[in-house]
Design a protein around this motif. Structure first.
Motif, PDB file in Angstrom:
ATOM      1  N   ALA A   1       0.830  -1.212   0.000  1.00 31.10           N
ATOM      2  CA  ALA A   1       0.000   0.000   0.000  1.00 31.10           C
ATOM      3  C   ALA A   1       0.862   1.260   0.000  1.00 31.10           C
ATOM      4  O   ALA A   1       1.903   1.308   0.649  1.00 31.10           O
ATOM      5  N   GLY A   2       0.415   2.276  -0.693  1.00 31.24           N
ATOM      6  CA  GLY A   2       1.131   3.549  -0.748  1.00 31.24           C
ATOM      7  C   GLY A   2       0.787   4.487   0.402  1.00 31.24           C
ATOM      8  O   GLY A   2       1.538   5.399   0.712  1.00 31.24           O
ATOM      9  N   THR A   3      -0.365   4.254   1.022  1.00 29.48           N
ATOM     10  CA  THR A   3      -0.807   5.070   2.152  1.00 29.48           C
ATOM     11  C   THR A   3      -1.167   4.149   3.308  1.00 29.48           C
ATOM     12  O   THR A   3      -1.901   3.186   3.124  1.00 29.48           O
ATOM     13  N   TRP A   4      -0.622   4.465   4.474  1.00 26.78           N
ATOM     14  CA  TRP A   4      -0.959   3.720   5.684  1.00 26.78           C
ATOM     15  C   TRP A   4      -1.740   4.639   6.596  1.00 26.78           C
ATOM     16  O   TRP A   4      -1.320   5.760   6.871  1.00 26.78           O
ATOM     17  N   VAL A   5      -2.865   4.161   7.087  1.00 25.99           N
ATOM     18  CA  VAL A   5      -3.660   4.894   8.063  1.00 25.99           C
ATOM     19  C   VAL A   5      -3.718   4.037   9.318  1.00 25.99           C
ATOM     20  O   VAL A   5      -4.100   2.864   9.256  1.00 25.99           O
ATOM     21  N   TRP A   6      -3.311   4.627  10.435  1.00 28.87           N
ATOM     22  CA  TRP A   6      -3.341   3.921  11.719  1.00 28.87           C
ATOM     23  C   TRP A   6      -4.410   4.563  12.581  1.00 28.87           C
ATOM     24  O   TRP A   6      -4.273   5.698  13.020  1.00 28.87           O
ATOM     25  N   ASP A   7      -5.492   3.827  12.832  1.00 39.05           N
ATOM     26  CA  ASP A   7      -6.573   4.310  13.688  1.00 39.05           C
ATOM     27  C   ASP A   7      -6.262   3.903  15.119  1.00 39.05           C
ATOM     28  O   ASP A   7      -6.324   2.728  15.471  1.00 39.05           O
ATOM     29  N   MET A   8      -5.918   4.885  15.942  1.00 38.16           N
ATOM     30  CA  MET A   8      -5.546   4.620  17.329  1.00 38.16           C
ATOM     31  C   MET A   8      -6.578   5.147  18.317  1.00 38.16           C
ATOM     32  O   MET A   8      -6.282   5.352  19.489  1.00 38.16           O
ATOM     33  N   SER A   9      -7.806   5.340  17.846  1.00 31.78           N
ATOM     34  CA  SER A   9      -8.844   5.910  18.710  1.00 31.78           C
ATOM     35  C   SER A   9      -9.229   4.986  19.863  1.00 31.78           C
ATOM     36  O   SER A   9      -9.758   5.457  20.876  1.00 31.78           O
ATOM     37  N   SER A  10      -8.963   3.695  19.767  1.00 34.07           N
ATOM     38  CA  SER A  10      -9.307   2.755  20.836  1.00 34.07           C
ATOM     39  C   SER A  10      -8.104   2.300  21.650  1.00 34.07           C
ATOM     40  O   SER A  10      -8.198   1.358  22.435  1.00 34.07           O
ATOM     41  N   VAL A  11      -6.968   2.953  21.461  1.00 34.11           N
ATOM     42  CA  VAL A  11      -5.768   2.585  22.221  1.00 34.11           C
ATOM     43  C   VAL A  11      -5.815   3.252  23.590  1.00 34.11           C
ATOM     44  O   VAL A  11      -5.989   4.464  23.700  1.00 34.11           O
ATOM     45  N   GLN A  12      -5.664   2.445  24.620  1.00 34.54           N
ATOM     46  CA  GLN A  12      -5.664   2.953  25.994  1.00 34.54           C
ATOM     47  C   GLN A  12      -4.271   3.388  26.427  1.00 34.54           C
ATOM     48  O   GLN A  12      -4.117   4.362  27.152  1.00 34.54           O
ATOM     49  N   ARG A  13      -3.263   2.625  26.003  1.00 35.28           N
ATOM     50  CA  ARG A  13      -1.877   3.001  26.303  1.00 35.28           C
ATOM     51  C   ARG A  13      -0.951   2.287  25.324  1.00 35.28           C
ATOM     52  O   ARG A  13      -1.300   1.273  24.741  1.00 35.28           O
TER      53      ARG A  13
ATOM     54  N   ARG B   1      -5.132   9.598  21.504  1.00 30.57           N
ATOM     55  CA  ARG B   1      -5.272  10.488  22.657  1.00 30.57           C
ATOM     56  C   ARG B   1      -3.939  11.174  22.936  1.00 30.57           C
ATOM     57  O   ARG B   1      -2.894  10.746  22.474  1.00 30.57           O
ATOM     58  N   ARG B   2      -3.988  12.216  23.727  1.00 29.75           N
ATOM     59  CA  ARG B   2      -2.781  13.002  23.999  1.00 29.75           C
ATOM     60  C   ARG B   2      -1.648  12.169  24.587  1.00 29.75           C
ATOM     61  O   ARG B   2      -0.493  12.326  24.205  1.00 29.75           O
ATOM     62  N   GLY B   3      -1.958  11.296  25.533  1.00 31.22           N
ATOM     63  CA  GLY B   3      -0.922  10.450  26.125  1.00 31.22           C
ATOM     64  C   GLY B   3      -0.287   9.525  25.097  1.00 31.22           C
ATOM     65  O   GLY B   3       0.919   9.287  25.125  1.00 31.22           O
ATOM     66  N   ILE B   4      -1.097   9.019  24.187  1.00 34.06           N
ATOM     67  CA  ILE B   4      -0.591   8.156  23.110  1.00 34.06           C
ATOM     68  C   ILE B   4       0.280   8.983  22.167  1.00 34.06           C
ATOM     69  O   ILE B   4       1.379   8.571  21.789  1.00 34.06           O
ATOM     70  N   GLN B   5      -0.205  10.176  21.811  1.00 36.36           N
ATOM     71  CA  GLN B   5       0.588  11.058  20.950  1.00 36.36           C
ATOM     72  C   GLN B   5       1.942  11.377  21.576  1.00 36.36           C
ATOM     73  O   GLN B   5       2.962  11.396  20.898  1.00 36.36           O
ATOM     74  N   ARG B   6       1.937  11.617  22.876  1.00 40.27           N
ATOM     75  CA  ARG B   6       3.182  11.945  23.580  1.00 40.27           C
ATOM     76  C   ARG B   6       4.195  10.804  23.460  1.00 40.27           C
ATOM     77  O   ARG B   6       5.362  11.014  23.153  1.00 40.27           O
ATOM     78  N   THR B   7       3.727   9.568  23.645  1.00 38.30           N
ATOM     79  CA  THR B   7       4.625   8.415  23.525  1.00 38.30           C
ATOM     80  C   THR B   7       5.133   8.271  22.093  1.00 38.30           C
ATOM     81  O   THR B   7       6.315   7.987  21.876  1.00 38.30           O
ATOM     82  N   LEU B   8       4.259   8.489  21.117  1.00 38.03           N
ATOM     83  CA  LEU B   8       4.685   8.408  19.715  1.00 38.03           C
ATOM     84  C   LEU B   8       5.744   9.463  19.416  1.00 38.03           C
ATOM     85  O   LEU B   8       6.730   9.193  18.712  1.00 38.03           O
ATOM     86  N   ARG B   9       5.563  10.648  19.970  1.00 37.75           N
ATOM     87  CA  ARG B   9       6.555  11.717  19.772  1.00 37.75           C
ATOM     88  C   ARG B   9       7.873  11.396  20.466  1.00 37.75           C
ATOM     89  O   ARG B   9       8.949  11.660  19.916  1.00 37.75           O
ATOM     90  N   HIS B  10       7.809  10.815  21.664  1.00 42.55           N
ATOM     91  CA  HIS B  10       9.034  10.411  22.373  1.00 42.55           C
ATOM     92  C   HIS B  10       9.840   9.411  21.546  1.00 42.55           C
ATOM     93  O   HIS B  10      11.068   9.420  21.589  1.00 42.55           O
TER      94      HIS B  10
ATOM     95  N   VAL C   1       5.730  10.531  10.444  1.00 41.12           N
ATOM     96  CA  VAL C   1       4.297  10.332  10.192  1.00 41.12           C
ATOM     97  C   VAL C   1       3.534  11.588  10.562  1.00 41.12           C
ATOM     98  O   VAL C   1       4.025  12.432  11.305  1.00 41.12           O
ATOM     99  N   SER C   2       2.313  11.670  10.073  1.00 39.62           N
ATOM    100  CA  SER C   2       1.424  12.771  10.445  1.00 39.62           C
ATOM    101  C   SER C   2       0.541  12.269  11.574  1.00 39.62           C
ATOM    102  O   SER C   2      -0.175  11.277  11.425  1.00 39.62           O
ATOM    103  N   ILE C   3       0.594  12.970  12.722  1.00 43.36           N
ATOM    104  CA  ILE C   3      -0.187  12.563  13.887  1.00 43.36           C
ATOM    105  C   ILE C   3      -1.318  13.550  14.105  1.00 43.36           C
ATOM    106  O   ILE C   3      -1.077  14.731  14.324  1.00 43.36           O
ATOM    107  N   GLY C   4      -2.550  13.061  14.046  1.00 43.57           N
ATOM    108  CA  GLY C   4      -3.721  13.899  14.275  1.00 43.57           C
ATOM    109  C   GLY C   4      -4.578  13.326  15.384  1.00 43.57           C
ATOM    110  O   GLY C   4      -4.445  12.175  15.752  1.00 43.57           O
ATOM    111  N   GLU C   5      -5.462  14.167  15.917  1.00 44.66           N
ATOM    112  CA  GLU C   5      -6.353  13.693  16.989  1.00 44.66           C
ATOM    113  C   GLU C   5      -7.580  13.032  16.437  1.00 44.66           C
ATOM    114  O   GLU C   5      -7.975  13.149  15.363  1.00 44.66           O
TER     115      GLU C   5
END
Length: 111
Positions: free
Chosen positions: A51-63, A91-100, A107-111
């Motif tokens: 695939a040329g585009t990957w979409v990761w749906d992390m809306s149900s990730v708790q940690r 979620r913000r906590g998940i985004q923070r870990t991805l940024r760390h 990647v492009s990280i959106g809420e």
């Protein structure tokens, strides 16, 4: 009193769409050491590589732990340069870990 039967756990990550244009992975629950082998196996799946585009749906990730975040980073850095990756619903906590882990650089990280 007998113990209540446990609900079957949902897989921490699964393809919800995959073709040569786009692959959508949906993540759920805790992405930790227990989920890492399944995550790494799915990230090496040929459907993702095609695939040329990957979409990761992390809306149900708790940690997510750093080991899993680094697995995601390895998958992106090993992918062809033409692959575009977007994270949705984290979620913000998940985004923070991805940024760390440095994922925000590749990647492009959106809420």
């Amino acid at each position: 009193m007998p113990p209540q039967s446990a609900q079957p756990e949902r897989a921490p990550v699964a393809f919800t769409e995959a073709d040569e244009r786009r692959a959508v992975l949906t993540f759920a629950g805790a992405l930790d050491a227990h989920a890492l082998p399944e995550l790494e196996e799915l990230l090496s799946d040929r459907r993702l590589r095609q695939a040329g585009t990957w979409v990761w749906d992390m809306s149900s990730v708790q940690r997510i732990d750093l080991a899993c975040a680094y697995a995601l980073l390895r998958a992106v850095t090993r992918a062809p340069e033409t692959v575009s990756v977007t994270v949705h619903g984290a979620r913000r906590g998940i985004q923070r870990t991805l940024r760390h882990a440095g994922l925000d650089v590749v990647v492009s990280i959106g809420e």
